[in-house]
Enzyme design. Structure first.
Site, PDB file in Angstrom:
ATOM      1  N   TYR A  96       0.831  -1.199   0.000  1.00  0.00           N
ATOM      2  CA  TYR A  96       0.000   0.000   0.000  1.00  0.00           C
ATOM      3  C   TYR A  96       0.871   1.256   0.000  1.00  0.00           C
ATOM      4  O   TYR A  96       2.037   1.236   0.417  1.00  0.00           O
ATOM      5  CB  TYR A  96      -0.953   0.022   1.204  1.00  0.00           C
ATOM      6  N   CYS A  97       0.284   2.341  -0.503  1.00  0.00           N
ATOM      7  CA  CYS A  97       0.907   3.666  -0.434  1.00  0.00           C
ATOM      8  C   CYS A  97      -0.127   4.611   0.178  1.00  0.00           C
ATOM      9  O   CYS A  97      -1.001   4.166   0.931  1.00  0.00           O
ATOM     10  CB  CYS A  97       1.392   4.118  -1.814  1.00  0.00           C
ATOM     11  N   TRP A  98      -0.066   5.885  -0.118  1.00  0.00           N
ATOM     12  CA  TRP A  98      -0.972   6.827   0.531  1.00  0.00           C
ATOM     13  C   TRP A  98      -2.404   6.684   0.036  1.00  0.00           C
ATOM     14  O   TRP A  98      -3.345   6.519   0.816  1.00  0.00           O
ATOM     15  CB  TRP A  98      -0.476   8.253   0.328  1.00  0.00           C
TER      16      TRP A  98
END
Length: 352
Positions: A96-98
Site C-alpha cells: 500500500y501507499c498513501w
C-alpha cells in the site's frame, strides 16, 4: 495486471494470516508518522525524493514527474526485490501507499514480475485504512474506567486484570508514557499521535464489543500524543471505579518505580511542576533527591498531583463513579475485586 486489488476489510484479513506480509512503500517519514501495525517499510522514494517528484508533478505535470520517478527508482529495482524477499512469508504479500496509486501499483507490478505469488494492492491506500481507524473509534465501546490518585498502581492493576482474562486497553503502554511530567522516565521514545492511534485501533479491533474494556482514566494528552477524541469522549460517558490507596503507600510505590532510573531526569521532571508545587517545596524536593531521599521527594511531588486529581474529580462527569473503600497496595487483590464486580465491599457510589 496479475496482482489483485482489495478493499480495506479484505486487505486487513492479511494481517490475520501468519504467513502473509504487508509492505508500506511510502517514505520513511510517512511510515514514522503512522502505518498499519505489522507493516514493513520498503520505501520507493526517500522523503527528499518524494518532495522532488511532487514538486515536478505540480509544476510540470504528470509525465515529467513519472519520468523523474523512474530515474530515481530504476537503479534500485533489484534492491527492492531483494528486500522484499527478506521480509516476505510464504503467503500473500500486500502493498500500500498513501492513496493506492502509482507507488503501490509500481511495487505490485515489480513484485509480481519478480515471481512473488499472491500480490495484493490496497485500494484507497493508507488513507482508506485511516478511515477504518476512525470508524472503529466511533463505536459505542463498553469502557470501564479505572481511576485513582497518582501512585495507586493502576497500570499494574490493569496488567492483573488482563491476566484474569479481562479486556484491557493500556493507553499509557501504547503511548510509551505514564501521563505525568515524570511519565517519560524509563519508557523510551513515544510514537507520533497518528501512530499511537493506529496502535489503539489494533488493540480495539481484537476485542469483543459485547464485553467491558478496562481502561485507565486519562487526560486527552499522554506525553506528546493525544487520545483519540471519540475514544476519550466515550471514556467520560462510561462508569468509573476509583481505587483508593493511602498516600504513604503511593509514595513508596513511586520510589519503587522511579528511584535509581535517572536522577537527572527526575530533577528535570520536578522542575516542570515547580510553578504549581511552589518554590520552597520544589527546593525541598530537589534537596531530597540530591541526598538520595527518594521517599521525601515522592511525598512532596504527590502534594501537587493529589491536588490536581482532586480538582479533576470535581468536574461533572456523565458516567457513574464508584469509590472503593481504602485498601492495601495489592494490585492482584484489587484486580480480583474489580473483575468480580464486588469492589471490595463497603464502597460508596457517587453520581455527578
Amino acid at each position: 495486471m496479475a496482482w489483485i486489488t482489495q478493499g480495506i476489510q479484505d486487505f486487513l484479513g492479511l494481517l490475520e494470516q501468519g504467513d502473509s506480509t504487508v509492505v508500506d512503500v511510502r517514505t520513511p517519514g510517512e511510515f514514522r508518522r503512522g502505518h498499519i501495525p505489522g507493516a514493513v517499510n520498503i520505501a520507493l522514494f526517500s522523503d527528499v525524493q518524494r518532495a522532488e517528484v511532487g514538486t515536478l508533478y505540480a509544476r510540470g505535470g504528470r509525465d515529467e514527474a513519472v519520468v523523474r520517478g523512474l530515474e530515481l527508482v530504476g537503479p534500485r529495482l533489484a534492491d527492492l526485490v531483494r528486500r522484499a524477499r527478506e521480509v516476505a512469508g510464504s503467503g500473500s504479500l500486500g502493498v500500500y501507499c498513501w492513496r493506492g496509486g502509482m507507488r503501490s501499483a509500481s511495487m505490485a507490478w515489480l513484485l509480481e514480475t519478480a515471481g512473488f505469488p499472491g500480490v495484493v494492492q490496497l485500494s484507497g491506500g493508507y488513507k482508506a485504512f485511516r478511515h477504518e481507524v476512525h470508524r472503529i473509534f466511533a463505536k459505542p465501546w463498553r469502557f470501564q474506567v479505572l481511576g485513582g490518585y497518582t501512585g495507586s498502581g493502576k497500570t499494574e492493576i490493569l496488567r492483573c486484570l488482563a491476566e484474569r482474562g479481562e479486556q484491557v486497553l493500556d493507553l499509557e503502554g501504547l503511548a510509551g508514557h505514564r501521563g505525568s511530567s515524570f511519565g517519560h522516565i524509563g519508557m523510551g521514545s513515544q510514537p507520533e499521535t497518528e501512530g499511537f492511534e493506529n496502535l489503539v485501533w489494533d488493540t480495539l479491533r481484537g476485542f469483543d464489543e459485547s464485553r467491558r474494556i478496562w481502561v485507565e482514566d486519562e487526560s486527552l494528552r499522554i506525553g506528546s500524543v493525544f487520545v483519540p477524541r471519540d475514544v476519550h469522549n466515550r471514556m467520560q460517558e462510561c462508569p468509573m471505579v476509583i481505587v483508593t490507596v493511602d498516600g504513604e503507600q503511593r509514595a513508596r510505590r513511586l520510589v519503587r518505580e522511579y528511584a535509581g532510573v535517572s536522577d537527572e531526569e527526575l530533577h528535570g521532571a520536578i522542575l516542570k511542576i515547580q510553578k504549581r508545587l511552589g518554590g520552597l517545596r520544589t527546593r525541598e524536593a530537589l534537596q531530597a533527591l540530591q541526598s538520595g531521599d527518594y521517599l521525601t521527594a515522592a511525598r512532596i511531588t504527590l502534594e501537587y498531583y493529589d491536588r490536581a486529581y482532586q480538582n479533576c474529580m470535581t468536574r461533572p462527569r456523565p458516567g457513574r463513579v464508584w469509590e472503593l473503600k481504602p485498601m492495601e497496595d495489592d494490585p492482584r487483590a484489587a484486580a480480583a475485586a474489580l473483575s468480580s464486580g464486588e469492589y471490595g465491599g463497603g464502597e460508596t457510589e457517587r453520581e455527578d
